[in-house]
Each structure stands twice: as structure tokens, then as C-alpha cells.
Design an enzyme around this catalytic site. Structure first.
Site, PDB file in Angstrom:
ATOM      1  N   GLU A 162       0.840  -1.195   0.000  1.00  0.00           N
ATOM      2  CA  GLU A 162       0.000   0.000   0.000  1.00  0.00           C
ATOM      3  C   GLU A 162       0.876   1.247   0.000  1.00  0.00           C
ATOM      4  O   GLU A 162       1.781   1.363   0.802  1.00  0.00           O
ATOM      5  CB  GLU A 162      -0.880  -0.026   1.267  1.00  0.00           C
ATOM      6  CG  GLU A 162      -1.951   0.995   1.262  1.00  0.00           C
ATOM      7  CD  GLU A 162      -2.727   0.959  -0.043  1.00  0.00           C
ATOM      8  OE1 GLU A 162      -3.535   0.057  -0.200  1.00  0.00           O
ATOM      9  OE2 GLU A 162      -2.505   1.835  -0.900  1.00  0.00           O
ATOM     10  N   LYS A 221       8.470  -1.526  -1.708  1.00  0.00           N
ATOM     11  CA  LYS A 221       7.741  -0.780  -0.686  1.00  0.00           C
ATOM     12  C   LYS A 221       8.709  -0.222   0.360  1.00  0.00           C
ATOM     13  O   LYS A 221       8.659   0.959   0.734  1.00  0.00           O
ATOM     14  CB  LYS A 221       6.694  -1.688  -0.041  1.00  0.00           C
ATOM     15  CG  LYS A 221       6.040  -1.148   1.202  1.00  0.00           C
ATOM     16  CD  LYS A 221       5.205   0.093   0.911  1.00  0.00           C
ATOM     17  CE  LYS A 221       4.752   0.762   2.166  1.00  0.00           C
ATOM     18  NZ  LYS A 221       3.372   0.748   2.425  1.00  0.00           N
ATOM     19  N   CYS A 277       5.053   3.869   9.430  1.00  0.00           N
ATOM     20  CA  CYS A 277       5.837   3.197   8.378  1.00  0.00           C
ATOM     21  C   CYS A 277       7.319   3.538   8.325  1.00  0.00           C
ATOM     22  O   CYS A 277       8.155   2.639   8.268  1.00  0.00           O
ATOM     23  CB  CYS A 277       5.226   3.504   7.018  1.00  0.00           C
ATOM     24  SG  CYS A 277       3.789   2.497   6.689  1.00  0.00           S
TER      25      CYS A 277
HETATM   26  C1  UDX Z   1       4.095   6.962   4.245  1.00  0.00           C
HETATM   27  C2  UDX Z   1       4.285   6.924   2.721  1.00  0.00           C
HETATM   28  O1  UDX Z   1       4.227   8.258   2.202  1.00  0.00           O
HETATM   29  C3  UDX Z   1       3.221   6.056   2.087  1.00  0.00           C
HETATM   30  O2  UDX Z   1       3.422   5.941   0.692  1.00  0.00           O
HETATM   31  C4  UDX Z   1       3.258   4.676   2.725  1.00  0.00           C
HETATM   32  O3  UDX Z   1       2.234   3.867   2.206  1.00  0.00           O
HETATM   33  C5  UDX Z   1       3.108   4.774   4.233  1.00  0.00           C
HETATM   34  O4  UDX Z   1       4.105   5.653   4.756  1.00  0.00           O
HETATM   35  P1  UDX Z   1       2.450   8.248   5.896  1.00  0.00           P
HETATM   36  O5  UDX Z   1       3.369   7.771   6.970  1.00  0.00           O
HETATM   37  O6  UDX Z   1       0.991   8.034   6.054  1.00  0.00           O
HETATM   38  O7  UDX Z   1       2.845   7.591   4.499  1.00  0.00           O
HETATM   39  O8  UDX Z   1       2.655   9.832   5.716  1.00  0.00           O
HETATM   40  P2  UDX Z   1       3.744  10.736   4.969  1.00  0.00           P
HETATM   41  O9  UDX Z   1       3.005  11.787   4.243  1.00  0.00           O
HETATM   42  O10 UDX Z   1       4.707   9.949   4.192  1.00  0.00           O
HETATM   43  O11 UDX Z   1       4.487  11.463   6.175  1.00  0.00           O
HETATM   44  C6  UDX Z   1       5.338  10.761   7.067  1.00  0.00           C
HETATM   45  C7  UDX Z   1       5.969  11.720   8.067  1.00  0.00           C
HETATM   46  O12 UDX Z   1       6.920  12.578   7.433  1.00  0.00           O
HETATM   47  C8  UDX Z   1       4.965  12.656   8.741  1.00  0.00           C
HETATM   48  O13 UDX Z   1       5.287  12.785  10.104  1.00  0.00           O
HETATM   49  C9  UDX Z   1       5.162  13.959   8.011  1.00  0.00           C
HETATM   50  O14 UDX Z   1       4.791  15.069   8.780  1.00  0.00           O
HETATM   51  C10 UDX Z   1       6.654  13.933   7.749  1.00  0.00           C
HETATM   52  N1  UDX Z   1       7.070  14.773   6.618  1.00  0.00           N
HETATM   53  C11 UDX Z   1       6.623  14.488   5.357  1.00  0.00           C
HETATM   54  C12 UDX Z   1       7.920  15.843   6.827  1.00  0.00           C
HETATM   55  O15 UDX Z   1       8.334  16.114   7.953  1.00  0.00           O
HETATM   56  N2  UDX Z   1       8.302  16.607   5.748  1.00  0.00           N
HETATM   57  C13 UDX Z   1       7.877  16.361   4.481  1.00  0.00           C
HETATM   58  O16 UDX Z   1       8.260  17.096   3.564  1.00  0.00           O
HETATM   59  C14 UDX Z   1       6.996  15.264   4.279  1.00  0.00           C
END
Ligand code: UDX
Ligand code: ADP
Length: 463
Positions: A162, A221, A277
Site C-alpha cells: 500500500e 515498498k 511506516c
Molecule cells: C508513508 C508513505 O508516504 C506512504 O506511501 C506509505 O504507504 C506509508 O508511509 P504516511 O506515513 O501516512 O505515508 O505519511 P507521509 O506523508 O509519508 O508522512 C510521514 C511523516 O513525514 C509525517 O510525520 C510527516 O509530517 C513527515 N514529513 C513528510 C515531513 O516532515 N516533511 C515532508 O516534507 C513530508
């Protein structure tokens, strides 16, 4: 094989939204999501879709559209397995907290229990799909269990990781960048792959559905998450350098993001990444690499986690040092507790670790998050086992009104980038705080000029 009945084991952040979208897009398929957790299933069945256990923009509407027609939430796991031709495994795979691989390897006990249950119940051939993120070669373990404990029926194992991100899960599912399906190269394996391709082809353009072998799919993944997390740690590393040199990390990110080879996404400096993740997947990668003796590869990826831990700690240290080296008995208000905006998920949220550091310094923490309740905040802190639960309860309070949360506090820390924080009446907040009033913006969310003109001492990340 034409699929008419799907079962998904695990009604969490992945299983729930994914199945709701499959049900909406495939009205001819009956989709049953099962979970052992009765409370969770009751919430998925709550008449008022505002009460479903996963908060995701747009999800309530989609659940409402199909629930009771071709989308069902149930605790009858055996029945759903028996009826389905295609079974998604979407259970949690936390990092092991005991034994060998503790703190690194994924704990596969829930996956194994599922495999054994599928083997016991199945009376006809099934396609079993790994949806949870798993270490490479888990499919092999699942296949072993199914083939050796089953009733002689044939199982095909597919990997279909996913890629949805929480907070945008519905958009990501409706219009995915790609769908990845890994399976066996045998004719039976190819047939199983085609059956799952046909499900997605109901709404995903064919050229976005990639098929590979199982190992490539599983490793892709982990690799995708490692690359994304690495970008965040890379920009966070630069944020510290920016603070020392007078550069502004937002400007640096903009400048490099316009280079089409780099791209502009995932370059937002923050208090540190969280979520279920990134850390788990990188630790998995590190563990697998070490187990093959690839120590340089392991060290390379581990550095992404080390940088992230440093970023969280650096933020709490900055709060303490700015508040005259003591936060004992001071009220520090946290705006945001979720690991990112638009979700009620708090797993590995930076807020938990920053709070833990400040509680060690005897601060009083007041929390406001639009979607996270007090019991979750306390459960997250208790999970760290840093102190007795009653101490967490004594030092941490939560509020349902942000203005009350900020009243009489010494400092505000922004931990989640909820949009609504930008529109608060910051003058009113300022008037009700102790002076000097500090804002530590862990998300570079607020308008520096506006806040400083009100009178706040404003500190952002990387400037
Ligand atoms: C992630 C992957 O993006 C997704 O494809 C996978 O299926 C699951 O893991 P998720 O953990 O839901 O998704 O959120 P994501 O948007 O990736 O953000 C992860 C963390 O990184 C968050 O705490 C977010 O705030 C942080 N982040 C993200 C930053 O600090 N800066 C950024 O530029 C982007
Ligand atoms: P994710 O973010 O991967 O979706 P969650 O923790 O939100 O993870 O959801 C996983 C769900 O799987 C939980 O609700 C848990 O109760 C459920 N679960 C775990 N093991 C089993 C099992 N053997 N049978 C049914 N449900 C299970």
C-alpha cells in the site's frame, strides 16, 4: 479467475480505507473487512460515519455509499475467509519489542496467526495478498505455513504493498501513482496476478498497474519509504546548518526543489517524521542488510533514523534552553499530537518524544489536537515506559478548546501542521499567555511577521 468475494483481515488505517474504495469502485464484488477488535468493528458500523475509527478526509462518505450493500465490517473472521476467493492480510506489523531483532525486526506474529487461520479455514483455492508492509521474503514464510498446514487446497501469495499516505488516503487510493502487484512467475502465479489486476482495473488505468516478482514488490515498498524518509532527514540535517549560518531552510528547499531532478515534494523541514511506516520500514531494511552482512548498507540507512531522532531531541532542547534553561512547573502547550495533519493516527508522532523529554524536565504539558483524545495521548506516553503512568497523567492534560490550552502558558509548540492553527486569533492567545510569550514552530506553519508583530518570540525550524 473472476473475483466476486474479497475478505480483508485487519480493519485499520490501511485495510479500512483500501477496502472502502475497492467496494465503491467494484459494486459487483462483496467486500468484508474483519478484525478481532470488536470495539473497532462496532465503530466501523456506527450509523454516524463521523464515528468510524479512522479519520480521513472523504472516507466517511465512501463508507456510507457502500456499507451494508457490498461493504461489510465484521468480527466473524472464519466465515469471511471461507467465503472469499481473495484475502488481503492487512494486520499490524510493529517493530519487535522482545527477543532477537528487538527494536529492529518486524514482529510477524500477527501475520503468522493470520496465515494459520487461513490454512485452517480454507476449503477451496485462495489468493492471499500481503497488504501490510513486510520484510522481504515474508511471502515465502506465509506460503510455507499455508502449504504445510492447509487442507490440501492451493494458495497463491501476492504482494500488493500500500502506498497511500494518511491524511490523503482517499485521494491516493482513487488516483494512485501506481499499483504494484508481485507474484509467482508460474502460470498459476500469473493467473492470480491477473485476477488482482482485474480488480484494480475497475478504476486504475492499466499503465499504472505494475506487475513484478514477489521479492521486487516487497522490497520496492521498503525502498519507497526509505527514500521518502531520507529526503525528510536530509532537509532536516540542512535545517540545523541553516540555523547556524543564517540561511533559511524553506528558501533552500524551494531553490533545490525547482531542479526537476530533485523535485519539490517531501522537502518540508519539520520536528521530525513520524507515522507507522518510515521508522519501522527503515529498521527492517537495516536489519535485513545486517543479517546478510551488508554493514555499510545498514549503516547508511540507519543514519536516516539517527538524524530523525536528533531532530526531535534538538527541538525539545531548544525549548528548554530558550526558556532560560528550565521548564520545571512551566506550562508548555502542544498544538497538535497526530504525526501529521488530517489524521487521528499518533503512531511514532514526534510530539510523543518531545513531550517525553519535557516531562523529564518536569514541565506541565497541555495538549490540543482536533482529532486526538486524552486517553490516546496518555497511552502513547505510557508506551514509552519512561515513568509510572500516574506521573504522565499528573503532568499532561488535554483540552478541547485551543484557547484554553494556550491560556497562562509560557510557550506554545506546534507539533502538527493542522490548517486551522493558522487561522487562530493569535492576538487573543498572546494576551492570555505569560510574558515573554514563546512560539516554537516545529512545522514552519505560522506567519513569522504576524506573530512577531503581535509580540511573540517566534522560533521556526531551520531559520
Ligand atoms: C508513508 C508513505 O508516504 C506512504 O506511501 C506509505 O504507504 C506509508 O508511509 P504516511 O506515513 O501516512 O505515508 O505519511 P507521509 O506523508 O509519508 O508522512 C510521514 C511523516 O513525514 C509525517 O510525520 C510527516 O509530517 C513527515 N514529513 C513528510 C515531513 O516532515 N516533511 C515532508 O516534507 C513530508
Ligand atoms: P495498519 O496501519 O497497518 O492498518 P492498524 O494497527 O491500524 O495497522 O490495523 C491493523 C488491525 O489488524 C488492527 O485493528 C488489529 O486488531 C487487526 N488484527 C491483527 N491481527 C489480527 C488477526 N489475526 N485477525 C483479525 N484482525 C487482526
Amino acid at each position: 479467475m473472476k473475483i466476486t468475494n474479497i475478505c480483508c483481515i485487519g480493519a485499520g488505517y490501511v485495510g479500512g480505507p483500501t477496502m472502502a474504495v475497492i467496494a465503491q469502485k467494484c459494486p459487483h464484488i462483496k467486500v468484508t473487512v474483519v478484525d478481532l477488535n470488536t470495539d473497532r468493528i462496532e465503530k466501523w458500523n456506527d450509523e454516524n460515519v463521523d464515528n468510524i475509527p479512522v479519520y480521513e478526509p472523504g472516507l466517511g462518505e465512501i463508507v456510507k455509499h457502500s456499507r451494508g450493500k457490498n461493504l461489510f465490517f465484521s468480527t466473524e473472521v472464519d466465515k469471511a475467509i471461507d467465503e472469499a476467493q481473495l484475502i488481503f492480510i492487512s494486520v499490524n506489523t510493529p517493530t519487535k519489542t522482545y527477543g532477537s531483532g528487538k527494536g529492529m525486526a518486524a514482529d510477524l506474529k500477527y501475520i503468522e496467526l493470520c496465515a494459520r487461520q487461513i490454512a485452517r479455514v480454507s476449503k477451496d483455492d485462495k489468493i492471499v495478498v500481503e497488504k501490510s508492509t513486510l520484510p522481504v521474503r515474508t511471502a515465502e514464510a506465509i506460503k510455507n505455513i499455508l502449504d504445510h498446514t492447509g487442507n490440501g487446497v492451493q494458495f497463491q501469495i501476492l504482494s500488493n504493498p500500500e502506498f497511500l499516505a494518511e491524511g490523503t488516503a482517499v485521494e491516493d487510493l482513487l488516483a494512485p501513482d501506481r499499483v504494484l502487484i508481485g507474484g509467482d512467475t508460474t502460470p498459476e502465479g500469473q493467473k492470480a496476478i491477473q485476477a488482482l489486476v482485474d480488480v484494480y482495473a475497475n478504476w486504475v488505468p492499466k499503465d499504472r498497474i505494475l506487475t513484478t516478482n514477489v521479492w521486487s514488490s516487497e522490497l520496492s515498498k521498503l525502498t519507497a519509504n526509505a527514500f521518502l524518509a531520507q529526503r525528510v532527514s536530509s532537509i532536516n540535517a540542512m535545517s540545523e546548518l541553516c540555523e547556524k549560518t543564517g540561511a533559511d531552510v524553506t528558501e533552500v528547499a524551494r531553490a533545490i526543489g525547482m531542479d526537476s531532478r530533485i523535485g519539490s515534494k517531501f522537502l518540508k523541514s519539520s520536528v521530525g517524521f513520524g507515522g507507522s511506516c518510515f521508522q519501522k520500514d527503515i529498521l527492517n531494511l537495516v536489519y535485513i542488510s545486517k543479517s546478510f552482512g551488508l554493514h555499510e548498507v545498514a549503516d547508511y540507512w540507519e543514519q536516516v533514523i539517527i538524524m530523525n531522532d536528533h531532530q526531535k531531541r534538538r527541538f525539545s532542547k531548544k525549548i528548554v534552553s530558550t526558556l532560560y534553561n528550565t521548564v520545571a512547573d512551566k506550562k508548555i502547550t502542544f498544538l497538535g499530537w497526530a504525526f501529521k495533519k488530517d489524521t487521528n493516527d499518533t503512531r511514532e508522532s514526534a510530539a510523543i518524544y518531545v513531550a517525553d523529554d519535557l516531562i523529564n524536565e518536569q514541565a506541565n504539558i497541555a495538549v490540543f489536537d482536533p482529532k486526538v483524545a486524552y486517553n490516546q495521548v496518555i497511552a502513547d506516553l505510557n508506551y514509552l515506559e519512561s515513568r509510572a503512568p500516574h506521573k504522565n497523567e499528573a503532568l499532561v492534560k488535554s483540552f478541547s478548546d485551543p484557547y484554553e490550552a494556550c491560556k497562562d502558558s509560557h510557550a506554545i509548540a506546534i507539533l502538527t501542521e493542522w490548517d486551522e492553527f493558522k487561522d487562530y486569533d493569535w492576538k487573543k492567545i498572546y494576551d492570555n499567555m505569560l510574558k515573554p510569550a514563546f512560539v516554537f514552530d516545529g512545522r514552519n506553519l505560522l506567519d513569522r511577521e504576524k506573530l512577531t508583530s503581535i509580540g511573540f518570540h517566534y522560533q521556526a525550524i531551520g531559520s
